[in-house]
Structure formats: C-alpha cells, structure tokens
Motif scaffolding. Structure first.
Motif, PDB file in Angstrom:
ATOM      1  N   PHE A   1      -9.742  20.595  -0.580  1.00  0.00           N
ATOM      2  CA  PHE A   1     -10.198  19.289  -0.117  1.00  0.00           C
ATOM      3  C   PHE A   1      -9.273  18.187  -0.631  1.00  0.00           C
ATOM      4  O   PHE A   1      -8.765  18.247  -1.750  1.00  0.00           O
ATOM      5  N   GLY A   2      -9.103  17.164   0.199  1.00  0.00           N
ATOM      6  CA  GLY A   2      -8.328  15.983  -0.188  1.00  0.00           C
ATOM      7  C   GLY A   2      -8.863  14.775   0.555  1.00  0.00           C
ATOM      8  O   GLY A   2      -8.171  14.215   1.417  1.00  0.00           O
ATOM      9  N   PRO A   3     -10.104  14.349   0.261  1.00  0.00           N
ATOM     10  CA  PRO A   3     -10.758  13.295   1.062  1.00  0.00           C
ATOM     11  C   PRO A   3      -9.926  12.033   1.232  1.00  0.00           C
ATOM     12  O   PRO A   3      -9.825  11.497   2.346  1.00  0.00           O
ATOM     13  N   GLU A   4      -9.315  11.561   0.149  1.00  0.00           N
ATOM     14  CA  GLU A   4      -8.599  10.289   0.219  1.00  0.00           C
ATOM     15  C   GLU A   4      -7.340  10.357   1.089  1.00  0.00           C
ATOM     16  O   GLU A   4      -6.797   9.324   1.478  1.00  0.00           O
ATOM     17  N   PHE A   5      -6.876  11.572   1.419  1.00  0.00           N
ATOM     18  CA  PHE A   5      -5.693  11.689   2.271  1.00  0.00           C
ATOM     19  C   PHE A   5      -5.984  11.242   3.703  1.00  0.00           C
ATOM     20  O   PHE A   5      -5.054  11.024   4.475  1.00  0.00           O
ATOM     21  N   GLN A   6      -7.257  11.078   4.049  1.00  0.00           N
ATOM     22  CA  GLN A   6      -7.580  10.562   5.376  1.00  0.00           C
ATOM     23  C   GLN A   6      -7.079   9.122   5.553  1.00  0.00           C
ATOM     24  O   GLN A   6      -6.819   8.683   6.668  1.00  0.00           O
ATOM     25  N   VAL A   7      -6.961   8.378   4.435  1.00  0.00           N
ATOM     26  CA  VAL A   7      -6.394   7.029   4.488  1.00  0.00           C
ATOM     27  C   VAL A   7      -5.027   7.015   3.809  1.00  0.00           C
ATOM     28  O   VAL A   7      -4.616   6.018   3.222  1.00  0.00           O
ATOM     29  N   TYR A   8      -4.318   8.144   3.913  1.00  0.00           N
ATOM     30  CA  TYR A   8      -2.950   8.222   3.374  1.00  0.00           C
ATOM     31  C   TYR A   8      -2.073   9.007   4.349  1.00  0.00           C
ATOM     32  O   TYR A   8      -1.309   9.872   3.957  1.00  0.00           O
ATOM     33  N   THR A   9      -2.232   8.695   5.623  1.00  0.00           N
ATOM     34  CA  THR A   9      -1.343   9.247   6.635  1.00  0.00           C
ATOM     35  C   THR A   9       0.068   8.719   6.387  1.00  0.00           C
ATOM     36  O   THR A   9       0.255   7.765   5.621  1.00  0.00           O
ATOM     37  N   PRO A  10       1.097   9.287   7.020  1.00  0.00           N
ATOM     38  CA  PRO A  10       2.461   8.774   6.780  1.00  0.00           C
ATOM     39  C   PRO A  10       2.589   7.269   6.976  1.00  0.00           C
ATOM     40  O   PRO A  10       3.215   6.579   6.168  1.00  0.00           O
ATOM     41  N   ALA A  11       1.972   6.744   8.046  1.00  0.00           N
ATOM     42  CA  ALA A  11       2.071   5.304   8.289  1.00  0.00           C
ATOM     43  C   ALA A  11       1.352   4.512   7.205  1.00  0.00           C
ATOM     44  O   ALA A  11       1.853   3.477   6.733  1.00  0.00           O
ATOM     45  N   LEU A  12       0.171   4.982   6.794  1.00  0.00           N
ATOM     46  CA  LEU A  12      -0.574   4.275   5.756  1.00  0.00           C
ATOM     47  C   LEU A  12       0.100   4.422   4.392  1.00  0.00           C
ATOM     48  O   LEU A  12       0.000   3.526   3.554  1.00  0.00           O
ATOM     49  N   ALA A  13       0.770   5.535   4.159  1.00  0.00           N
ATOM     50  CA  ALA A  13       1.501   5.703   2.895  1.00  0.00           C
ATOM     51  C   ALA A  13       2.622   4.678   2.790  1.00  0.00           C
ATOM     52  O   ALA A  13       2.843   4.081   1.728  1.00  0.00           O
ATOM     53  N   VAL A  14       3.331   4.459   3.903  1.00  0.00           N
ATOM     54  CA  VAL A  14       4.391   3.438   3.911  1.00  0.00           C
ATOM     55  C   VAL A  14       3.794   2.052   3.721  1.00  0.00           C
ATOM     56  O   VAL A  14       4.316   1.226   2.959  1.00  0.00           O
ATOM     57  N   ALA A  15       2.669   1.792   4.402  1.00  0.00           N
ATOM     58  CA  ALA A  15       2.017   0.486   4.272  1.00  0.00           C
ATOM     59  C   ALA A  15       1.566   0.238   2.843  1.00  0.00           C
ATOM     60  O   ALA A  15       1.691  -0.868   2.318  1.00  0.00           O
ATOM     61  N   ARG A  16       1.056   1.279   2.195  1.00  0.00           N
ATOM     62  CA  ARG A  16       0.613   1.109   0.802  1.00  0.00           C
ATOM     63  C   ARG A  16       1.798   0.850  -0.114  1.00  0.00           C
ATOM     64  O   ARG A  16       1.710   0.019  -1.027  1.00  0.00           O
ATOM     65  N   ALA A  17       2.895   1.553   0.104  1.00  0.00           N
ATOM     66  CA  ALA A  17       4.087   1.315  -0.719  1.00  0.00           C
ATOM     67  C   ALA A  17       4.595  -0.115  -0.533  1.00  0.00           C
ATOM     68  O   ALA A  17       4.977  -0.783  -1.502  1.00  0.00           O
ATOM     69  N   ASN A  18       4.589  -0.588   0.709  1.00  0.00           N
ATOM     70  CA  ASN A  18       5.022  -1.962   0.961  1.00  0.00           C
ATOM     71  C   ASN A  18       4.099  -2.969   0.276  1.00  0.00           C
ATOM     72  O   ASN A  18       4.554  -3.995  -0.259  1.00  0.00           O
ATOM     73  N   PHE A  19       2.795  -2.683   0.298  1.00  0.00           N
ATOM     74  CA  PHE A  19       1.837  -3.568  -0.366  1.00  0.00           C
ATOM     75  C   PHE A  19       2.131  -3.637  -1.865  1.00  0.00           C
ATOM     76  O   PHE A  19       2.102  -4.717  -2.466  1.00  0.00           O
ATOM     77  N   VAL A  20       2.384  -2.488  -2.484  1.00  0.00           N
ATOM     78  CA  VAL A  20       2.656  -2.447  -3.921  1.00  0.00           C
ATOM     79  C   VAL A  20       3.873  -3.302  -4.255  1.00  0.00           C
ATOM     80  O   VAL A  20       3.868  -4.069  -5.226  1.00  0.00           O
ATOM     81  N   TYR A  21       4.929  -3.201  -3.428  1.00  0.00           N
ATOM     82  CA  TYR A  21       6.123  -4.008  -3.702  1.00  0.00           C
ATOM     83  C   TYR A  21       5.809  -5.494  -3.580  1.00  0.00           C
ATOM     84  O   TYR A  21       6.235  -6.301  -4.416  1.00  0.00           O
ATOM     85  N   ARG A  22       5.077  -5.865  -2.544  1.00  0.00           N
ATOM     86  CA  ARG A  22       4.742  -7.278  -2.354  1.00  0.00           C
ATOM     87  C   ARG A  22       3.881  -7.793  -3.511  1.00  0.00           C
ATOM     88  O   ARG A  22       4.046  -8.930  -3.971  1.00  0.00           O
ATOM     89  N   LEU A  23       2.983  -6.951  -3.991  1.00  0.00           N
ATOM     90  CA  LEU A  23       2.143  -7.343  -5.133  1.00  0.00           C
ATOM     91  C   LEU A  23       3.002  -7.609  -6.363  1.00  0.00           C
ATOM     92  O   LEU A  23       2.841  -8.634  -7.043  1.00  0.00           O
ATOM     93  N   LEU A  24       3.914  -6.701  -6.655  1.00  0.00           N
ATOM     94  CA  LEU A  24       4.765  -6.860  -7.831  1.00  0.00           C
ATOM     95  C   LEU A  24       5.755  -8.004  -7.662  1.00  0.00           C
ATOM     96  O   LEU A  24       6.177  -8.617  -8.650  1.00  0.00           O
ATOM     97  N   ASN A  25       6.098  -8.306  -6.430  1.00  0.00           N
ATOM     98  CA  ASN A  25       7.079  -9.358  -6.154  1.00  0.00           C
ATOM     99  C   ASN A  25       6.418 -10.728  -6.013  1.00  0.00           C
ATOM    100  O   ASN A  25       7.027 -11.669  -5.487  1.00  0.00           O
ATOM    101  N   ASP A  26       5.187 -10.849  -6.441  1.00  0.00           N
ATOM    102  CA  ASP A  26       4.478 -12.139  -6.498  1.00  0.00           C
ATOM    103  C   ASP A  26       4.142 -12.724  -5.126  1.00  0.00           C
ATOM    104  O   ASP A  26       3.856 -13.914  -5.020  1.00  0.00           O
ATOM    105  N   GLU A  27       4.112 -11.898  -4.081  1.00  0.00           N
ATOM    106  CA  GLU A  27       3.738 -12.416  -2.764  1.00  0.00           C
ATOM    107  C   GLU A  27       2.244 -12.725  -2.686  1.00  0.00           C
ATOM    108  O   GLU A  27       1.804 -13.440  -1.788  1.00  0.00           O
TER     109      GLU A  27
END
Length: 612
Positions: free
Chosen positions: A512-538
């Motif tokens: 089982f990997g329930p949280e992978f339902q919201v970690y598709t390839p597109a969502l994984a990229v979106a999450r990585a982009n969010f993390v960068y924007r968060l750290l970059n003070d956006e």
C-alpha cells in the motif's frame, strides 16, 4: 536546549479595543519576575476573560519582532530575546486577538545580561552594538539519541524542531506522551469565515503546543470525512472539526456517537432529515465502510478472512445497509420539537419519532432490533452493534498506524494495537492507550527498519517549515497553492478524503502507498516547484524561513551540506545523496543560491519526503 523559566504571570490589561461585553484581555509570560536573559526564550499566552485565546503578537510595535528587540512567534507564543542589549532594555509585547471583535493586551519584560537563576538585574546602560548575524546550527553529525527522537517526533507531531527534540530527549517517551495528553487544545475560535477556520487549523498544526493532538485530529479528519465541497460555510464545518478535537484522546465509541449526530456529518452524508418511508442510505454505508468495520471481514491482525473458494468474506451487504439506514432514520436538525427542521449547525441532531421507521430490523451479525422502538433506542442499539463488531479493532488500528507510522504494518503490529483498542485500560476504544500502542510498538521504534510512509503535501510542507525553524504568518492565500498539490484543508474531494487508503505502492501492487495517489509525476514536479518557491521567499508574507544560518555556512559547501543534513535529516543523508547535492552546491559561488540549492534538493529527496 531551549531554557524554560518557571511560570509567573505578568499580565497587563488594556481596554484599547473591546467588544460590547467588555472582555478583559491579558498576556501571561513564563519570564521569571518579568526578566529575560539575552538570547533566551520565554513563552507567551494570550487570554480573554481568563481563557486561552489566539493572539497576533508584536514587539515594540513590530509585528513578529526583529533582531534588535527580539522575535515572537504568534502561532506558539515563543518570544526569543535578542542576542545583544538594545538601547532600552524594557521591551513591550502587545497582543491582539484574531476574533471578529478584536481585543488587545500588553506585557513588559526587562532584558538582562545575566541568568535569571540568580538575582536578575537589567542592564541600565545602553550598549549599541551591530545587529548580530544568525548563528549556524552545529554541523556535527547528530547522535543516535537525536535521530531516534527526531524519528519519533516525525510520527507523533508535524515534524521535529530543535526545541521539540531537546524536550523529548530530556523527558523521555512516557513523560512526553503524558505531557501531550494533558496539554490543552490549541484555540479554535468560532468563526463565520471558512478561510479563517482553515487558517487557524493550519497554524495549530504548524506550531500548536498540542502537537500530538493536532496530528491525531488530522488523521481522524481523513477517516471521518466531511468536506466544504458540500458544506461550503464555516458554521457547517466547525462542528465536525470541534468534535474531532474533543474526542482525539477520548473513546472511539463517544467519537462515533457524536459524529453520527453531528449536524456537519448530517448534511454531508445525508442522515439529517433521513426519514421514512425511504431513509437515505449514504451514512449507513459509509459508517460501516469507512468509520468502523470496513467492507470485508478481518482477523485481529488485519488479514482478510476468506471463504473456501479464496474469496474475501463481506462484512455487510446491500440489505444490511438498508436495515441500518432504517435504524438511523428519524433524526432532524436542532430546533423545535416534533417537526422536521431545516439545516441548523448550532447543536447535535435530535430525534423525531414520527418520522422514524419503527419496524423490526436485522443488523450486523444477525443482531435484531424489535419493532416499536424509538429513534433513540434504535440509534443506541445500532451504535453498539457497530462498536462491538470484531472488525472495528483491527480496522481502526490499521488506519491509525498508516496515518502515523507506516503504510505497510506487519500483521503482528496490527494485532498488538488492535488488542489494546479492544481491551484498553479505560475500556474498549480507549484512544490514549491505542495511540500509545501505535507509537511505542517495537515495529514503530525499530529505528533501523526500512518501513515508513510518503508524506502528504501538508505534512511535507509543515515538517520542512518546522525543521527549518520557519514562522507561519498568514497562510490564508496559501491554500490555493496546496490545492494544486492535491490537498486543500477542509476540502476533501471524496468520502475517502484526499486519497484512498487502498492505493497501491507504485511498482509494488502487493503493498500500500495511499499518499502516492497525490504524488503522480505531474504532482511530484508541482510539489518540488512549491518547495523551491517556499524556500525562495515567494510566500514570505505567508511563511517565512530564515536562510541566514545556511548562507553563513555557504562559504564551505561541505559544511553547508552537513548543516542541512543535520537540520532536515538529522544525519540520515545517504552518501550518494550527499555527493550529488555537494556537486550542485559547488557549481555556484553565490551564497544564497548555494543555501537554496542545498535546502531545496534535500527537501525533495526521498530521505525527506518519506517519513521513515
């Protein structure tokens, strides 16, 4: 370790802005005799008429404070004194409540050069010195005790912080749990604004002192689902969130009963005004499928019971759903007696016997209800029928283990927790005992075990903010961003919440990997982009993370990576990951870019994105 001073109230009441009932606002502080040593931390607590109330704090008129006069975190009431003495050693802290009719209060603290353990004497002479640069976190690899503390806090909170790790190491597991069980709930102001409710909940998760309660509320919110997609107003969601908070450490039976009559749930799953001759079956179906027993019969270790043909044995069928819906018929919203009332979220639903199906019913495992019973009698019997079902212990045990520790618990782990749920010291359904069993089980505390769970977006964001000592300011506009990551608080898209508990692990369908339902390839990229924007003070107006300590270490790439490893991973960074990040950091000489690169790459690695 952050020093805590013995609590002594230092309250100053101001009536600067008060509602019609002339509320009295105060600020209590743990500063001993009202004195704080330079560089030390004390804790503030806002109160209105003697009751705890969330406040936004300022220091000498600066929201959140600054390096000159000290900083204050409005989410958890932490005031950190400056490292050097300001021109005036007497600091004024003001607080204003976040309710619709705000009230204000203030308190003063005096800064001193010497420890308050002796006779405190504030420094009367101004000492003009340059504003200090932030001190980097020690770069030495964390010891095994620190790593074990961090792992426990990953499971029992929204992520370890340096202060939380120090407190846990000093107290030990049992004392830490006792302290968390006895900590008062974070404030939950009554509000008519859905985004205020959402913001307050997020802040409580980010920095509430009741971290374990907040983690359990979050887990239960994904079992007993109610969504603003159908209940779009704050007053339609608040009863549900309040019920989760009130029963997080109580008894599962009481939670089940209150949630079944909760007006928020009554609207969301249509039990409100479900009446004869055709009662609505939505709640009857979901209370079995999702809240109590699950769709198939289980053994105590969570394994599926199968018939002689190898097929799973169903725990209920369509006829059972219909019978339970009849037993739960005849409940309306609060209001005048003896009539159907329109939606009302001010109190629990109330029985209306004239609209209750009084025929005989057959419930789970052949239990029969005689004809002629009232709505209340049939409701009580139905709740007991669900609560006494043998499936409920392994079903709830599995859901809690997956929410807190690992997506793939061993059968023995499930059985041990299920046994505690079934026979807890405070009776069947004892949540404190069950939570303790989940967190202290040998499988949970086996720090060398490869098991774990993928963090969902909220958990990954908050664990990053907490690890990096960030400050959640005003996240009201942040939730649009998290919705793009598949998780907006209060807006679960289905009765299964944000992801199905049966989602398989990609590449390994037997797990089982329930949280992978919201970690598709597109969502994984979106999450990585969010993390960068968060750290970059956006998102600096919403969440502020100080890059200063990392920029100070950026002159030495190896030291910077070690610092990030110690801060975010507590020394668990793999050699391959370290080498890759080190190479990326060394590719630039800009200190800010180096700091961003090290933090960003670490935060999106499996080492951080997966809760081990």
């Amino acid at each position: 370790m952050i020093e805590r001073f013995r609590a002594l109230s230092l309250a100053c009441v101001l009536g600067l802005s008060s509602p019609a009932w002339a509320a009295t606002a105060t600020i209590d502080t743990t500063a001993r005799n009202g004195v704080v040593q330079l560089g030390k931390t004390v804790w503030l607590s806002g109160k209105v008429d003697g009751k705890g109330m969330s406040m936004n704090f300022s220091v000498n008129g600066v929201a959140g404070g600054n390096a000159t006069y000290g900083t204050v975190n409005s989410q958890n009431g932490e005031y950190r004194a400056p490292a050097v003495m300001p021109p005036n050693p007497v600091i004024t802290i003001r607080g204003q409540t976040t309710q619709w009719a705000p009230v204000q209060a203030s308190a003063s603290v005096a800064l001193t050069l010497v420890s308050t353990a002796g006779t405190p004497t504030p420094n009367p002479t101004p000492t003009p010195t340059p504003t200090p640069t932030p001190t980097p976190i020690p770069e030495s690899a964390p010891d095994a005790q620190t790593q074990a503390a961090a792992r426990f806090l990953q499971q029992a909170s929204f992520g370890p912080t340096p202060a939380a790790i120090a407190a846990y190491k000093q107290m030990g597991q049992a004392a830490w749990l006792d302290q968390q069980f006895s900590t008062a709930p974070s404030p939950m102001p009554v509000t008519g604004d859905l985004n205020v409710l959402r913001t307050n909940w997020f802040k409580n998760m980010a920095s509430g002192q009741d971290q374990l309660r907040q983690r359990i509320i979050f887990a239960l919110s994904q079992i007993f689902v109610v969504s603003a997609d159908k209940n779009p107003y704050a007053n339609e969601m608040q009863p549900w969130l309040t019920t989760l908070q009130n029963h997080a450490f109580g008894n599962y039976y009481n939670l089940l009963r209150e949630m079944s009559l909760n007006p928020a749930m009554g609207k969301y799953l249509d039990m409100g005004n479900s009446v004869l001759p055709a009662p609505n079956e939505n709640y009857a179906r979901e209370v079995m499928q999702l809240f109590t027993i699950g769709p198939v019969m289980l053994n105590q270790d969570g394994s599926i019971q199968r018939d002689r043909f190898g097929e799973a044995v169903a725990s209920y069928d369509q006829q059972t759903i219909g019978e339970l819906a009849r037993a739960l018929s005849g409940w309306t919203y609060a209001g005048p007696a003896n009539r159907l009332n329109f939606e009302n979220f001010s109190g629990p639903m109330q029985p209306l016997d004239s609209m209750h199906d009084k025929g005989a019913k057959t419930l789970l495992q052949g239990v029969t209800l005689p004809a002629g019973q009232s709505a209340q009698q049939d409701f009580d019997a139905a709740m007991q029928n669900l609560f006494q079902h043998p499936n409920i212990a392994p079903f709830v045990a599995t859901r809690l283990i997956r929410a807190l520790v690992t997506s793939n618990p061993s059968p023995a782990y499930i059985a041990r927790v299920a046994d505690v749920f079934a026979n807890g010291p405070a009776g069947r359904g004892d949540m404190k005992a069950t939570i303790t069993a989940v967190l202290l089980d040998p499988d949970a505390r086996n720090d060398g075990a490869p098991s774990g769970k993928l963090k969902d977006p909220i958990l990954q964001i908050l664990s990053l903010v907490r690890a990096a000592n960030g400050n959640v300011l005003n996240p009201a506009n942040l939730f649009w961003e998290t919705s793009l990551l598949g998780q907006q608080l209060l807006n679960a898209p289905t009765v299964f919440s944000f992801f199905s508990p049966l989602t398989p692990l990609p590449g390994h369908p037997e797990q089982f990997g329930p949280e992978f339902q919201v970690y598709t390839p597109a969502l994984a990229v979106a999450r990585a982009n969010f993390v960068y924007r968060l750290l970059n003070d956006e998102f600096a107006s919403m969440i502020k993370i100080d890059l200063g300590p990392y920029m100070n270490a950026a002159g030495d790439p190896a030291a910077l990576v070690s610092l990030v490893d110690a801060t975010l991973l507590h020394g668990r960074m793999s050699p391959a990951t370290r080498q890759a990040i080190l190479a990326s950091v060394a590719a630039t000489t800009d200190k800010k870019q180096r700091a961003l690169t090290a933090l960003y790459l670490t935060a999106i690695t499996a080492d951080f994105a997966v809760q081990h």
